[in-house]
Design a protein around this motif. Structure first.
Motif, short mmCIF file in Angstrom:
data_model
loop_
_atom_site.label_atom_id
_atom_site.label_comp_id
_atom_site.label_asym_id
_atom_site.label_seq_id
_atom_site.Cartn_x
_atom_site.Cartn_y
_atom_site.Cartn_z
N ALA A 65 0.83 -1.21 0.00
CA ALA A 65 0.00 0.00 0.00
C ALA A 65 0.86 1.26 0.00
O ALA A 65 0.51 2.28 -0.61
N ALA A 66 2.03 1.20 0.67
CA ALA A 66 2.93 2.35 0.70
C ALA A 66 3.48 2.66 -0.69
O ALA A 66 3.67 3.83 -1.04
N VAL A 67 3.72 1.62 -1.49
CA VAL A 67 4.15 1.85 -2.88
C VAL A 67 3.06 2.61 -3.63
O VAL A 67 3.34 3.58 -4.35
N GLY A 68 1.80 2.17 -3.46
CA GLY A 68 0.68 2.86 -4.10
C GLY A 68 0.54 4.30 -3.62
O GLY A 68 0.23 5.20 -4.40
N LEU A 69 0.78 4.53 -2.32
CA LEU A 69 0.69 5.88 -1.77
C LEU A 69 1.73 6.80 -2.41
O LEU A 69 1.42 7.94 -2.77
N GLY A 70 2.95 6.30 -2.57
CA GLY A 70 3.98 7.11 -3.21
C GLY A 70 3.63 7.47 -4.64
O GLY A 70 3.81 8.62 -5.07
N THR A 71 3.07 6.50 -5.37
CA THR A 71 2.67 6.76 -6.75
C THR A 71 1.53 7.77 -6.81
O THR A 71 1.52 8.66 -7.66
N PRO A 76 0.96 12.40 -10.50
CA PRO A 76 0.50 13.56 -11.27
C PRO A 76 1.53 14.68 -11.35
O PRO A 76 1.62 15.38 -12.35
N LEU A 77 2.34 14.83 -10.28
CA LEU A 77 3.38 15.87 -10.30
C LEU A 77 4.45 15.53 -11.33
O LEU A 77 4.96 16.41 -12.03
N LEU A 78 4.78 14.24 -11.43
CA LEU A 78 5.76 13.83 -12.43
C LEU A 78 5.19 13.99 -13.84
O LEU A 78 5.92 14.35 -14.77
N GLY A 79 3.89 13.76 -13.98
CA GLY A 79 3.24 14.00 -15.27
C GLY A 79 3.30 15.47 -15.64
O GLY A 79 3.55 15.83 -16.80
N ALA A 80 3.05 16.34 -14.66
CA ALA A 80 3.12 17.78 -14.91
C ALA A 80 4.54 18.19 -15.28
O ALA A 80 4.74 19.04 -16.15
N ALA A 81 5.53 17.57 -14.63
CA ALA A 81 6.92 17.87 -14.97
C ALA A 81 7.24 17.43 -16.40
O ALA A 81 7.96 18.13 -17.13
N ALA A 82 6.69 16.27 -16.80
CA ALA A 82 6.91 15.80 -18.17
C ALA A 82 6.28 16.75 -19.18
O ALA A 82 6.83 17.00 -20.25
N ALA A 127 7.08 6.71 -5.36
CA ALA A 127 7.26 8.11 -5.72
C ALA A 127 8.12 8.28 -6.96
O ALA A 127 7.94 9.24 -7.73
N THR A 128 9.06 7.36 -7.17
CA THR A 128 9.97 7.48 -8.32
C THR A 128 9.57 6.56 -9.47
O THR A 128 10.29 6.48 -10.48
N ALA A 129 8.45 5.86 -9.35
CA ALA A 129 8.04 4.90 -10.38
C ALA A 129 7.76 5.60 -11.71
O ALA A 129 6.91 6.49 -11.77
N PRO A 130 8.47 5.25 -12.78
CA PRO A 130 8.20 5.85 -14.09
C PRO A 130 6.89 5.28 -14.65
O PRO A 130 6.82 4.09 -14.96
N GLN A 131 5.89 6.11 -14.76
CA GLN A 131 4.59 5.63 -15.24
C GLN A 131 4.60 5.62 -16.77
O GLN A 131 4.07 6.52 -17.43
N VAL A 132 5.19 4.58 -17.30
CA VAL A 132 5.37 4.48 -18.74
C VAL A 132 4.04 4.45 -19.47
O VAL A 132 3.88 5.09 -20.52
N ALA A 133 3.07 3.71 -18.95
CA ALA A 133 1.78 3.58 -19.65
C ALA A 133 1.08 4.94 -19.84
O ALA A 133 0.71 5.29 -20.97
N PRO A 134 0.90 5.73 -18.79
CA PRO A 134 0.27 7.05 -19.01
C PRO A 134 1.09 7.96 -19.92
O PRO A 134 0.52 8.69 -20.75
N MET A 360 -3.06 11.98 -18.03
CA MET A 360 -2.86 10.53 -18.11
C MET A 360 -2.24 9.96 -16.84
O MET A 360 -2.58 8.85 -16.41
N THR A 361 -1.34 10.71 -16.21
CA THR A 361 -0.78 10.22 -14.94
C THR A 361 -1.80 10.34 -13.81
O THR A 361 -1.78 9.55 -12.87
N MET A 362 -2.71 11.32 -13.88
CA MET A 362 -3.81 11.38 -12.92
C MET A 362 -4.66 10.12 -13.02
O MET A 362 -5.01 9.50 -12.00
#
Length: 423
Positions: A65-71, A76-82, A127-134, A360-362
């Protein structure tokens, strides 16, 4: 770097109406597919290694669950940065950071550190997981909007969302399977080290692919979007987030309650096989969405297919054997894939200008949050009240997805002209 420079790799099509496959290239789709695997392996891999190293199923569930919390917090912040700085830079940083965090987590969990540090390291993985799919969806949507003839965009967009969802389904079925193979053949820590290696190599390759240079034409020379952040909170977009959250809760609740159902019959290890019945059917039907007639509108598809999903979950109240469970899962598979494709299609259509990666990351984070929440609540309910009570939660999740679809039906009436072409 100017926009002309960033768009160069996607120019010079061989004819006036190039296909998306030609614009992106076969290597892109192969790399993007494999680069999704680490994300699908992380949650199950973390659970496996924590239970093996610390001997606590409860801590394993909390760590997942902590992994999911970090993501959820950082996705969405990483998506905004992209969106702001381009995918290439952001993904290269994440590939190295996430690979490092997976290695650090493995060291921490086998060491003498307190459980709190294990949870903190798990948050770091998410938190650092690269969300390749979105980000792949965002990249392809931008290419479709800016490189393809207007008359072919809607059909290509629908087919692209169908492929992407089918790829996700396939990876999330195969990822846990790969974790099981590596953990059994080598050691419990092997899946995480394998995920770290795949992340560095293939997420890095995904970042360095020529399409990774592409910056939306809607961004100005400094990378700013023409649309304000407030447009991310429009009701028409938020209802898609709610709907996809319901789908995520369904995934987590269904797998957990199914595991409890099979454990009652002395075969918990067979839960994954039965779950695959739904996963395979879902992936096949997701691909089939691209061939649905345009007259079958997106808002109608959401209602129809989420209704089928809800009907399948209602059958859970009557299952009494693995055979009847398989029938219910097959029905749910008909509904879940097309529902997910439709929701992502709405997300693409309603993304504010220059903010497609953020949207998409949202949506991707909504799936992860829902899955973690569904698994945690269902696991607790199964342990305290039994399997029958746990099997109610997939029905609740499907009802959320269906209710969001009903709300979307009315909100689509207030869509923009561009949205109405697909709604």
């Amino acid at each position: 770097m100017t926009h002309a420079q960033t768009r160069a790799p996607l120019q010079h099509p061989r004819h006036d109406e190039p296909s998306l496959f030609r614009l992106a290239g076969l290597p892109y789709f192969l790399i993007a597919f494999i680069a999704r695997l680490p994300f699908a392996m992380m949650v199950v891999g973390v659970l496996t290694v924590v239970v093996a190293a610390r001997g606590s199923l409860s801590l394993g569930g909390l760590t997942s669950a902590a992994v999911g919390l970090g993501t959820a917090c950082f996705g969405p912040l990483l998506g905004a940065a992209a969106d702001r700085f381009g995918q290439r830079t952001v993904l290269l940083v994440l590939a190295l950071a996430n690979g490092g965090m997976l290695a650090v987590f493995t060291v921490v969990v086998y060491g003498s550190a307190a459980d709190g540090f294990v949870l903190l390291a798990a948050v770091g993985i998410g938190a650092t997981a690269p969300q390749v799919a979105p980000l792949s969806r965002s990249r392809l949507v931008t290419i479709i909007r800016e490189r393809m003839p207007v008359g072919r965009r809607d059909r290509t967009l629908s087919g692209t969302m169908a492929y992407e969802s089918a790829a996700d389904e396939t990876v999330f079925v195969f990822g846990p399977f790969l974790v099981g193979i590596l953990a059994s053949a080598l050691a419990p820590w092997a899946p995480l080290i394998g995920a770290a290696a795949l992340t560095v190599v293939f997420v890095g390759a995904f970042a360095l692919h020529p399409t990774g240079r592409h910056v939306s034409q809607e961004r100005d020379s400094s990378g700013r979007a023409p649309s304000g952040v407030s447009e991310l909170f429009r009701a028409q977009l938020l209802i898609v987030v709610v709907g996809i959250l319901g789908v995520g809760v369904f995934f987590g609740a269904m797998l957990t309650s199914l595991t409890s159902f099979m454990a009652d019959r002395g075969a918990p290890e067979q839960a994954g096989l039965l779950y695959g019945v739904m996963g395979v059917g879902s992936a096949v039907l997701a691909l089939g969405v691209a061939w649905l007639p345009p007259a079958f509108s997106l808002r109608a598809r959401w209602l129809v297919f989420s209704g089928i999903l809800l009907a399948g979950t209602v059958l859970l109240g009557f299952v009494d054997s693995p055979a009847t469970m398989t029938i219910a899962l097959a029905v749910m598979g008909v509904g879940i894939g097309p529902t997910l494709v439709t929701q992502y299609s709405f997300g693409a259509a309603r993304s504010p200008r220059g903010r497609s990666a953020t949207v998409m990351t949202m949506l991707g984070s909504g799936i992860v949050v829902g899955q973690s929440l569904g698994a945690a609540v269902t696991g607790e309910l199964a342990e305290s009240a039994g399997t029958a009570a746990a099997l109610v939660l997939p029905m609740v999740a499907a009802a959320i997805a269906f209710a969001a679809g009903a709300a979307n039906w009315f909100l689509s009436g207030r869509a923009t002209p561009a949205e109405r072409t697909t709604a």
